[in-house]
Design an enzyme around this catalytic site. Structure first.
Site, PDB file in Angstrom:
ATOM      1  N   GLU A  51       0.794  -1.238   0.000  1.00  7.14           N
ATOM      2  CA  GLU A  51       0.000   0.000   0.000  1.00  7.14           C
ATOM      3  C   GLU A  51       0.821   1.281   0.000  1.00  7.14           C
ATOM      4  OE1 GLU A  51      -3.761   0.380   2.524  1.00  7.14           O
ATOM      5  OE2 GLU A  51      -3.138  -1.674   2.914  1.00  7.14           O
ATOM      6  N   THR A  56       0.680   2.653  -8.085  1.00 12.77           N
ATOM      7  CA  THR A  56       0.182   3.975  -8.503  1.00 12.77           C
ATOM      8  C   THR A  56       1.267   4.699  -9.304  1.00 12.77           C
ATOM      9  OG1 THR A  56      -1.027   3.941  -6.421  1.00 12.77           O
ATOM     10  CG2 THR A  56      -1.091   5.986  -7.661  1.00 12.77           C
ATOM     11  N   ARG A 276      -7.666   0.653  -5.647  1.00 16.32           N
ATOM     12  CA  ARG A 276      -6.581  -0.191  -5.134  1.00 16.32           C
ATOM     13  C   ARG A 276      -6.811  -1.653  -5.493  1.00 16.32           C
ATOM     14  NH1 ARG A 276      -2.402  -2.311  -2.640  1.00 16.32           N
ATOM     15  NH2 ARG A 276      -2.707  -3.558  -0.786  1.00 16.32           N
ATOM     16  N   ASP A 298       7.055  -4.092 -11.056  1.00 20.28           N
ATOM     17  CA  ASP A 298       6.231  -3.669  -9.909  1.00 20.28           C
ATOM     18  C   ASP A 298       5.990  -4.896  -9.024  1.00 20.28           C
ATOM     19  OD1 ASP A 298       4.413  -2.472  -8.185  1.00 20.28           O
ATOM     20  OD2 ASP A 298       2.713  -2.739  -9.551  1.00 20.28           O
ATOM     21  N   GLN A 302       3.274  -6.653   0.211  1.00 22.73           N
ATOM     22  CA  GLN A 302       2.918  -7.255   1.508  1.00 22.73           C
ATOM     23  C   GLN A 302       3.891  -8.390   1.845  1.00 22.73           C
ATOM     24  OE1 GLN A 302      -1.226  -8.242   1.924  1.00 22.73           O
ATOM     25  NE2 GLN A 302      -1.846  -6.096   1.824  1.00 22.73           N
TER      26      GLN A 302
HETATM   27  N1  LIG Z   1      -3.856  10.281  -1.409  1.00 23.31           N
HETATM   28  C1  LIG Z   1      -2.913   9.500  -1.932  1.00 23.31           C
HETATM   29  N2  LIG Z   1      -3.180   8.200  -2.163  1.00 23.31           N
HETATM   30  C2  LIG Z   1      -2.191   7.450  -2.698  1.00 23.31           C
HETATM   31  C3  LIG Z   1      -0.909   7.966  -3.015  1.00 23.31           C
HETATM   32  N3  LIG Z   1      -0.176   6.967  -3.530  1.00 23.31           N
HETATM   33  C4  LIG Z   1      -0.954   5.883  -3.554  1.00 23.31           C
HETATM   34  N4  LIG Z   1      -2.176   6.163  -3.035  1.00 23.31           N
HETATM   35  C5  LIG Z   1      -3.296   5.234  -2.830  1.00 23.31           C
HETATM   36  O1  LIG Z   1      -2.844   4.207  -1.966  1.00 23.31           O
HETATM   37  C6  LIG Z   1      -3.469   2.972  -2.292  1.00 23.31           C
HETATM   38  C7  LIG Z   1      -2.408   1.887  -2.448  1.00 23.31           C
HETATM   39  O2  LIG Z   1      -1.603   2.175  -3.570  1.00 23.31           O
HETATM   40  P1  LIG Z   1      -0.923   1.032  -4.451  1.00 23.31           P
HETATM   41  O3  LIG Z   1      -0.176   1.746  -5.533  1.00 23.31           O
HETATM   42  O4  LIG Z   1      -1.877  -0.001  -4.834  1.00 23.31           O
HETATM   43  O5  LIG Z   1       0.115   0.434  -3.397  1.00 23.31           O
HETATM   44  P2  LIG Z   1       1.211  -0.705  -3.655  1.00 23.31           P
HETATM   45  O6  LIG Z   1       2.481  -0.229  -3.041  1.00 23.31           O
HETATM   46  O7  LIG Z   1       1.265  -1.066  -5.089  1.00 23.31           O
HETATM   47  O8  LIG Z   1       0.621  -1.899  -2.795  1.00 23.31           O
HETATM   48  P3  LIG Z   1       0.935  -3.475  -2.982  1.00 23.31           P
HETATM   49  O9  LIG Z   1       0.561  -3.844  -4.369  1.00 23.31           O
HETATM   50  O10 LIG Z   1       0.113  -4.166  -1.940  1.00 23.31           O
HETATM   51  O11 LIG Z   1       2.384  -3.659  -2.692  1.00 23.31           O
HETATM   52  C8  LIG Z   1      -4.284   3.247  -3.567  1.00 23.31           C
HETATM   53  O12 LIG Z   1      -5.630   3.406  -3.201  1.00 23.31           O
HETATM   54  C9  LIG Z   1      -3.717   4.542  -4.109  1.00 23.31           C
HETATM   55  O13 LIG Z   1      -4.683   5.322  -4.786  1.00 23.31           O
HETATM   56  C10 LIG Z   1      -0.653   9.339  -2.734  1.00 23.31           C
HETATM   57  O14 LIG Z   1       0.442   9.879  -2.933  1.00 23.31           O
HETATM   58  N5  LIG Z   1      -1.683  10.062  -2.180  1.00 23.31           N
HETATM   59 MG   LIG Z   2       0.876  -2.813  -6.069  1.00 24.52          MG
END
Ligand SMILES: Nc1nc2c(ncn2[C@@H]2O[C@H](COP(=O)(O)OP(=O)(O)OP(=O)(O)O)[C@@H](O)[C@H]2O)c(=O)[nH]1
Ligand SMILES: [Mg+2]
Length: 451
Positions: A51, A56, A276, A298, A302
């Site tokens: 997360e 993103t 997400r 990417d 987790q």
């Molecule tokens: N407000 C805000 N939300 C963010 C930002 N970066 C990511 N998010 C939100 O955080 C959530 C998780 O983002 P992901 O990009 O899925 O996280 P991840 O690191 O890929 O997570 P995993 O795949 O589990 O490793 C999503 O709902 C995004 O929209 C940010 O800079 N600001």
């Molecule tokens: Mg991810």
């Protein structure tokens, strides 16, 4: 005489010498092509805890260099967001009761015996009774991967420690059910075992009201909107969401709930950036940038995903390590005893100083700065980091503090580049990602001896 192999050639195609020479020339040519290709090929590895925002960042690369998202992705996110919106509101209602927060949607009797809050109460009941899986097309949402994630996230009967590793099949075994036969049975199994039944205990005081049948999308959207805008207890609970697990973009879903309720809704770019879908495994994505090919890996962040990381460590040009700096007061989804920043510190320390990355530059994204800037006004950093010197609300000192904390982990001489990011903001990310790709392409050219 006696020497059978001749070094002289008669020049014909049948001559083994000519054949060997041709084969070897071809091989050399291919190797040269491969070497040239590698000179122009850059490999970026996105790492960080779950997360933190890695996917993103990748989505922003797609917007910049791939012309955006496919129709399929837009439909998929529509389904996932609708499910997460319903479940997030249900989480707020259930958590309010655990935290002892009074909701305006709780039914009350006046001294004269009249019931009040009937309208809002009905909204609450609609959400508590909503069968989310009936509301969406689970296949479009991602099939078994979506269902697996759904069960892990939203079924309160799944023990917390299971979150680290459980798959839907492990959960099924725990429940003595064999779901392996086909997808239909898996759906049935999920409905039966993990459907709405677990939530029914929380439907209080409604015996004298009309029972709730399955509601339509519009009714659910209306209920979410009413609770979000009219129930002060729901807001109060939302403001305490660091005490439990809630989707980071829940408020965005609630603010836009009516559009997500439409069955044929096609997500726009911002919806996809806010949505997400947890990454499982590692995805490879290629971008052509000038003469270079930038490959972005990417990785799922987790804990249960990290054992797959090592297979991708070879030949990486640079690591982009993403830290959700706003999560200094939140606990891990996988283990609610562990602070999310503490987890990032341990992770980064291990990677920065590992033998795999002795000469690999690291780029740190201090991400979710938008949330951080708001959060520092009400949640003191010092509660979690007792040495923190800044005052409540001082986001600049906060960011500097975390930046130097992360930089201090570097026990090697390799350079670390830091960017403060809001990964959901396309404009600022265009600038950041431009700087990052320039840097790694230069790095690669240097390594190949071209400059
Ligand atoms: N407000 C805000 N939300 C963010 C930002 N970066 C990511 N998010 C939100 O955080 C959530 C998780 O983002 P992901 O990009 O899925 O996280 P991840 O690191 O890929 O997570 P995993 O795949 O589990 O490793 C999503 O709902 C995004 O929209 C940010 O800079 N600001
Ligand atoms: Mg991810």
């Amino acid at each position: 005489m006696g020497c059978v192999a001749s070094t002289e050639s008669d020049g014909s195609e049948d001559d083994p010498f000519i054949r060997n020479k041709k084969a070897s020339d071809l091989l050399e040519q291919k190797l040269q092509q491969e070497r040239n290709k590698n000179k122009n090929e850059v490999k970026l590895l996105l790492l960080g805890a779950g997360e933190s925002g890695k996917s993103t960042v990748l989505k922003q690369m797609k917007l910049l260099h791939h012309g955006g998202f496919t129709h399929r992705e837009r439909m998929q996110y529509g389904q996932v967001i609708w499910a997460d919106a319903i479940e997030s509101m249900r989480t707020l209602i259930l958590q309010a009761s655990k935290l002892g927060i009074d909701l305006d949607s709780d039914l009350k009797h006046t001294p004269s015996g009249h019931l009040v809050n009937v309208g809002l109460n009905r909204c609450k009941e609609i959400i508590l009774h909503a069968n989310t899986l009936d509301q969406i097309d689970a296949r479009m949402a991602g099939g078994s991967e979506f269902l697996n994630e759904y069960v892990l996230k939203y079924n309160s009967t799944v023990p917390k420690k299971k979150r680290q590793s459980a798959s839907v099949f492990e959960l099924a075994r725990a429940a003595n059910v064999n779901p392996e036969d086909d997808a239909a049975e898996t759906d049935e199994f999920l409905q039966e075992k993990f459907g709405t039944a677990g939530y029914n205990n929380n439907t209080l005081e409604t015996s004298d009201l009309k029972p709730i049948d399955q509601s339509t999308n519009e009714e659910i959207a209306h209920a979410i909107k009413q609770l979000w805008t009219q129930d002060k207890g729901v807001r109060q609970c939302y403001n305490r969401s660091r005490e439990f697990q809630l989707e980071g973009s829940a408020s965005y879903y609630f603010d836009n709930i009516e559009k997500f309720a439409r069955v044929d809704y096609v997500c726009d770019d911002m919806d996809i950036l806010k949505g997400r879908i947890k990454t499982t495994g590692i995805t490879e994505n290629s971008f052509k940038i000038g003469p270079s090919t930038v490959k972005v890996y990417d990785a799922g962040g987790q804990r249960s995903e990290r054992r797959k990381w090592m297979h991708f460590f070879e030949g990486i040009t640079a690591v982009v390590f993403v830290i959700a700096v706003s999560e200094y007061d939140q606990m891990l989804f996988e283990d609610e005893r562990v602070n999310r920043i503490h987890e990032s510190i341990i992770l980064l320390d291990t990677l920065l100083n590992s033998r795999w990355f002795v000469n690999t530059p690291f780029i740190l994204f201090l991400n979710k700065v938008d949330i951080f800037q708001e959060k520092v006004k009400r949640s003191p950093i010092r509660t979690w980091f007792p040495n923190y010197p800044g005052k409540l609300g001082d986001s600049e000192t906060g960011l500097k503090y975390f930046e130097s904390l992360f930089l201090s982990l570097n026990r090697s001489n390799k350079p670390i580049y830091v960017h403060r990011t809001c990964a959901t903001d396309t404009q600022s990310m265009r600038f950041v990602l431009g700087a990052v790709t320039d840097l790694v392409i230069q790095q690669n050219l240097k390594k190949s001896g071209i400059i």
